[in-house]
Motif scaffolding. Sequence first.
Motif, PDB file in Angstrom:
ATOM      1  N   TRP A  15       0.840  -1.195   0.000  1.00  0.00           N
ATOM      2  CA  TRP A  15       0.000   0.000   0.000  1.00  0.00           C
ATOM      3  C   TRP A  15       0.872   1.241   0.000  1.00  0.00           C
ATOM      4  O   TRP A  15       2.053   1.167   0.293  1.00  0.00           O
ATOM      5  N   GLY A  33       2.025   5.303  -1.417  1.00  0.00           N
ATOM      6  CA  GLY A  33       2.405   6.018  -2.625  1.00  0.00           C
ATOM      7  C   GLY A  33       3.658   5.489  -3.290  1.00  0.00           C
ATOM      8  O   GLY A  33       4.159   6.110  -4.215  1.00  0.00           O
ATOM      9  N   THR A  78       5.936   3.068  -5.669  1.00  0.00           N
ATOM     10  CA  THR A  78       5.817   2.200  -6.835  1.00  0.00           C
ATOM     11  C   THR A  78       6.670   0.969  -6.580  1.00  0.00           C
ATOM     12  O   THR A  78       7.885   1.070  -6.430  1.00  0.00           O
ATOM     13  N   ASP A 116      -4.241   2.752  -4.178  1.00  0.00           N
ATOM     14  CA  ASP A 116      -2.852   2.675  -3.729  1.00  0.00           C
ATOM     15  C   ASP A 116      -2.473   1.273  -3.269  1.00  0.00           C
ATOM     16  O   ASP A 116      -1.474   1.074  -2.604  1.00  0.00           O
TER      17      ASP A 116
END
Length: 199
Positions: free
Chosen positions: A118, A120, A122, A179
């Motif tokens: 979870w 932000g 990547t 997310d």
Amino acid sequence: MRRSLILILAGLLPAAAACADGYAPQAARAPLIESASQSARQVVPIVPPRSSRPSDPIESRLLQAHNFERARVDVPPLVWSDELESEARGWAEELIVTGRFAHDPSLHGHGENLWSGWGGHTFTPDDMVGEWIAKKAQYRPGVFPNVSRSGNWTDVGHYTQLVWSGTTHVGCAIAARGDRSVLACRYAPPGNIDGRRAF
């Protein structure tokens, strides 16, 4: 802030049990982690998967991440299977749609590793598979299930499935929503079998 959660390959083996870390979902959410049912822990005979090739760069990187670690412990590389990838994709999408995180209760007859992240950040295929490989720090050579420095095989179950010498094929899929990302990998033949060594 990065938060990740990992479940152990447990869905198909006689002595298996699902585990999770201490992440507690928000009260408004349905339970995120579910234990595998007793019936899902049974090994069932299956037709060996057909060999294929990864169909995109993400699949290639997932396979390479598995095989890099397998080469480090001197076990044969895994071969990609579109059939296993299709199974994994169906389950990863189910987990994303429902907001759950649990092993597939169906008697699919394959090994399963799950990962979820979870926030932000990547996540790369190497990050995802790398979290399973990091469990090697708790691994100790032995006969399964006596393979963990902690005495709890679930602490290393992702790792042992990934390097299980009797496993020949893998198929993985990533599903994402908002997310949250989920990676599911299916393995044939399954690993983490009592009375056998990982490698």
